[in-house]
Write a protein that holds these residues in place. Structure first.
Motif, PDB file in Angstrom:
ATOM      1  N   ILE A 206       0.829  -1.205   0.000  1.00  0.00           N
ATOM      2  CA  ILE A 206       0.000   0.000   0.000  1.00  0.00           C
ATOM      3  C   ILE A 206       0.874   1.270   0.000  1.00  0.00           C
ATOM      4  O   ILE A 206       1.848   1.353   0.750  1.00  0.00           O
ATOM      5  N   ALA A 207       0.544   2.188  -0.892  1.00  0.00           N
ATOM      6  CA  ALA A 207       1.231   3.490  -0.997  1.00  0.00           C
ATOM      7  C   ALA A 207       2.733   3.398  -1.251  1.00  0.00           C
ATOM      8  O   ALA A 207       3.489   4.281  -0.855  1.00  0.00           O
ATOM      9  N   THR A 208       3.172   2.333  -1.910  1.00  0.00           N
ATOM     10  CA  THR A 208       4.605   2.249  -2.225  1.00  0.00           C
ATOM     11  C   THR A 208       4.910   2.911  -3.581  1.00  0.00           C
ATOM     12  O   THR A 208       6.082   3.083  -3.923  1.00  0.00           O
TER      13      THR A 208
ATOM     14  N   LYS B 110       2.774   2.157  -6.705  1.00  0.00           N
ATOM     15  CA  LYS B 110       2.312   1.369  -7.871  1.00  0.00           C
ATOM     16  C   LYS B 110       1.591   2.246  -8.887  1.00  0.00           C
ATOM     17  O   LYS B 110       1.864   2.168 -10.084  1.00  0.00           O
ATOM     18  N   SER B 111       0.657   3.088  -8.400  1.00  0.00           N
ATOM     19  CA  SER B 111      -0.107   3.929  -9.340  1.00  0.00           C
ATOM     20  C   SER B 111       0.804   4.944 -10.019  1.00  0.00           C
ATOM     21  O   SER B 111       0.626   5.240 -11.205  1.00  0.00           O
ATOM     22  N   THR B 112       1.766   5.467  -9.265  1.00  0.00           N
ATOM     23  CA  THR B 112       2.713   6.421  -9.853  1.00  0.00           C
ATOM     24  C   THR B 112       3.471   5.738 -10.990  1.00  0.00           C
ATOM     25  O   THR B 112       3.640   6.306 -12.073  1.00  0.00           O
TER      26      THR B 112
ATOM     27  N   ASP C 281      12.138   4.896  -2.120  1.00  0.00           N
ATOM     28  CA  ASP C 281      12.276   5.711  -0.904  1.00  0.00           C
ATOM     29  C   ASP C 281      12.732   7.130  -1.246  1.00  0.00           C
ATOM     30  O   ASP C 281      12.628   8.037  -0.427  1.00  0.00           O
ATOM     31  N   GLY C 282      13.230   7.314  -2.471  1.00  0.00           N
ATOM     32  CA  GLY C 282      13.747   8.625  -2.862  1.00  0.00           C
ATOM     33  C   GLY C 282      12.669   9.497  -3.485  1.00  0.00           C
ATOM     34  O   GLY C 282      11.476   9.251  -3.298  1.00  0.00           O
ATOM     35  N   ASP C 283      13.099  10.509  -4.276  1.00  0.00           N
ATOM     36  CA  ASP C 283      12.101  11.401  -4.873  1.00  0.00           C
ATOM     37  C   ASP C 283      11.571  10.818  -6.192  1.00  0.00           C
ATOM     38  O   ASP C 283      12.015   9.775  -6.655  1.00  0.00           O
ATOM     39  N   LYS C 284      10.580  11.547  -6.781  1.00  0.00           N
ATOM     40  CA  LYS C 284       9.922  11.002  -7.977  1.00  0.00           C
ATOM     41  C   LYS C 284      10.857  10.954  -9.192  1.00  0.00           C
ATOM     42  O   LYS C 284      10.710  10.088 -10.050  1.00  0.00           O
ATOM     43  N   GLY C 285      11.828  11.891  -9.239  1.00  0.00           N
ATOM     44  CA  GLY C 285      12.797  11.899 -10.344  1.00  0.00           C
ATOM     45  C   GLY C 285      13.633  10.621 -10.324  1.00  0.00           C
ATOM     46  O   GLY C 285      13.890  10.003 -11.361  1.00  0.00           O
ATOM     47  N   THR C 286      14.056  10.225  -9.119  1.00  0.00           N
ATOM     48  CA  THR C 286      14.844   8.990  -8.982  1.00  0.00           C
ATOM     49  C   THR C 286      14.010   7.797  -9.424  1.00  0.00           C
ATOM     50  O   THR C 286      14.486   6.900 -10.118  1.00  0.00           O
ATOM     51  N   LEU C 287      12.734   7.804  -9.025  1.00  0.00           N
ATOM     52  CA  LEU C 287      11.844   6.700  -9.406  1.00  0.00           C
ATOM     53  C   LEU C 287      11.755   6.605 -10.934  1.00  0.00           C
ATOM     54  O   LEU C 287      11.873   5.519 -11.516  1.00  0.00           O
ATOM     55  N   GLU C 288      11.571   7.747 -11.575  1.00  0.00           N
ATOM     56  CA  GLU C 288      11.448   7.781 -13.040  1.00  0.00           C
ATOM     57  C   GLU C 288      12.694   7.195 -13.716  1.00  0.00           C
ATOM     58  O   GLU C 288      12.594   6.399 -14.647  1.00  0.00           O
TER      59      GLU C 288
HETATM   60  N1  LIG Z   1       9.067   8.982  -4.846  1.00  0.00           N
HETATM   61  C1  LIG Z   1       8.050   9.632  -4.314  1.00  0.00           C
HETATM   62  N2  LIG Z   1       8.231  10.770  -3.623  1.00  0.00           N
HETATM   63  C2  LIG Z   1       7.200  11.431  -3.044  1.00  0.00           C
HETATM   64  N3  LIG Z   1       5.913  11.028  -3.104  1.00  0.00           N
HETATM   65  C3  LIG Z   1       5.664   9.895  -3.782  1.00  0.00           C
HETATM   66  C4  LIG Z   1       6.699   9.138  -4.421  1.00  0.00           C
HETATM   67  N4  LIG Z   1       6.144   8.063  -5.009  1.00  0.00           N
HETATM   68  C5  LIG Z   1       4.813   8.147  -4.767  1.00  0.00           C
HETATM   69  N5  LIG Z   1       4.539   9.234  -4.037  1.00  0.00           N
HETATM   70  C6  LIG Z   1       3.215   9.658  -3.535  1.00  0.00           C
HETATM   71  O1  LIG Z   1       2.822   8.705  -2.558  1.00  0.00           O
HETATM   72  C7  LIG Z   1       1.421   8.457  -2.641  1.00  0.00           C
HETATM   73  C8  LIG Z   1       1.231   6.949  -2.854  1.00  0.00           C
HETATM   74  O2  LIG Z   1       1.705   6.613  -4.159  1.00  0.00           O
HETATM   75  P1  LIG Z   1       0.787   5.738  -5.120  1.00  0.00           P
HETATM   76  O3  LIG Z   1      -0.625   6.201  -5.064  1.00  0.00           O
HETATM   77  O4  LIG Z   1       1.464   5.692  -6.438  1.00  0.00           O
HETATM   78  O5  LIG Z   1       0.941   4.343  -4.371  1.00  0.00           O
HETATM   79  P2  LIG Z   1       0.143   2.979  -4.585  1.00  0.00           P
HETATM   80  O6  LIG Z   1       1.129   1.916  -4.302  1.00  0.00           O
HETATM   81  O7  LIG Z   1      -0.515   2.958  -5.917  1.00  0.00           O
HETATM   82  O8  LIG Z   1      -0.936   3.093  -3.440  1.00  0.00           O
HETATM   83  P3  LIG Z   1      -2.221   2.131  -3.112  1.00  0.00           P
HETATM   84  O9  LIG Z   1      -1.687   0.793  -2.782  1.00  0.00           O
HETATM   85  O10 LIG Z   1      -2.830   2.746  -1.906  1.00  0.00           O
HETATM   86  O11 LIG Z   1      -3.099   2.158  -4.309  1.00  0.00           O
HETATM   87  C9  LIG Z   1       0.883   9.303  -3.781  1.00  0.00           C
HETATM   88  O12 LIG Z   1       0.334  10.478  -3.238  1.00  0.00           O
HETATM   89  C10 LIG Z   1       2.129   9.623  -4.605  1.00  0.00           C
HETATM   90  O13 LIG Z   1       2.032  10.851  -5.298  1.00  0.00           O
END
Ligand SMILES: Nc1ncnc2c1ncn2[C@@H]1O[C@H](COP(=O)(O)OP(=O)(O)OP(=O)(O)O)[C@@H](O)[C@H]1O
Ligand SMILES: CC(C)(COP(=O)(O)OP(=O)(O)OC[C@H]1O[C@@H](n2cnc3c(N)ncnc32)[C@H](O)[C@@H]1O)[C@@H](O)C(=O)NCCC(=O)NCCS
Length: 266
Positions: A10-12, A14-16, A201-208
């Protein structure tokens, strides 16, 4: 066509990640199990009726007050409080809810996958939060796990996104999903290109940038000529699918046997 399973906890993130993969340069179709899980419990559906029948007598706030054309929608946070968290009763209710929702989700996912294949995509993303728990693992040629190493970051992102959750709600949801590090280990067992892990665990740029790197590897394992061949020759696609399913089933059974042995030793 490659079935690219996307999972995590949860909130790791996935949707991003699925949003990144749906946009150029990847432009992949995404089958979103969570979205489908919402659609199959909308008022008037068979799923909705079954949930109301089982949960309403013991959950007075199960339905929202404002009725739409087909009836009062489910109060999802209230249902979430019934099924998330630990304890025998919550686990039993979670199983019952899964038993109602999952078969309907599976049927819709098959439909969307066939549609993506007919449109000639080289891969389709299966965004399934409970990929390992629900048995979808065997069907995926490659699995991408998005994890967060530090649960405090996970809880903080969850609460920042879902403002209605208390600290306790957020913690319960994180705990009911198991340890994402275990999912990562299980994913890597599949072998290179068949299982990849990205730590967010890092920022969104790193994830990309990390996604760009892992997708280069995934594309190498499933080149354009190979996808085209599978598309023009559906029987070959069928055979390749069965062989992959068989191999991944073996990995899954080995993992489960090992877990059983470890538990027995304790
Ligand atoms: N690297 C990041 N840095 C900062 N915020 C982030 C980062 N990655 C994701 N987030 C934020 O964290 C929140 C959770 O991310 P996201 O919705 O993609 O997770 P998820 O795994 O799809 O969640 P769920 O399991 O609840 O559906 C979102 O608000 C997203 O914008
Ligand atoms: C209990 C419900 C109504 C709560 O809804 P709510 O909108 O408050 O939360 P949401 O659906 O966004 O889920 C939040 C997080 O919990 C995860 N989750 C959902 N259901 C489950 C479950 N049965 N077990 C463990 N985790 C789950 C989601 O994947 C997500 O990561 C809802 O999660 C549900 O219907 N769950 C059962 C169906 C299911 O398993 N869905 C997951 C994909 S098939």
């Amino acid at each position: 066509m490659l079935l690219l399973g996307l999972t995590g906890s949860i909130a790791t993130g996935k949707s991003t990640v699925s949003t990144l993969l749906s946009r150029p340069p990847y432009s992949l179709p995404v089958v979103d199990a969570d979205l489908i899980a919402r659609q199959v419990v909308e008022p008037g559906t068979a799923g909705y009726n079954a949930i109301v029948r089982y949960f309403l007598p013991s959950t007075p706030d199960l339905l929202l007050p404002e009725a739409g054309p087909a009836g009062r929608p489910l109060n999802r946070p209230a249902l979430g409080r019934r099924v998330f968290g630990q304890g025998a009763e919550r686990e039993r209710d979670r199983k019952i809810l899964n038993g109602i929702v999952h078969p309907a989700v599976r049927k819709e996912m098959y439909k969307q996958m066939v549609y993506a294949y007919l449109r000639g995509h080289w891969a389709v993303v299966l965004d399934v939060p409970l990929l390992f728990e629900s048995g979808w693992e065997r069907y995926c040629g490659t699995i991408l796990v998005v994890g967060v190493g530090d649960p405090a970051i996970q809880i903080q992102r969850l609460r920042a996104r879902d403002k209605h959750l208390t600290e306790e709600d957020a913690r319960n949801r994180v705990l009911s999903q198991g340890d994402v590090r275990e999912k990562a280990e299980r994913c890597l067992r599949r072998g290179p290109e068949r299982g990849v892990v990205v730590w967010n665990d890092g920022d969104k740029g790193t994830l990309e940038r990390d996604i760009e790197r892992v997708m280069e590897g995934v594309r190498r394992g499933s080149p354009r000529w190979w996808s085209a061949l599978l598309w023009v020759c559906p029987p070959l696609a069928g055979i390749v699918g069965v062989v992959s399913w068989w191999r991944m089933r073996r990995v899954q059974l080995e993992w489960e046997a090992e877990r059983k042995n470890n538990k027995a030793k304790l």
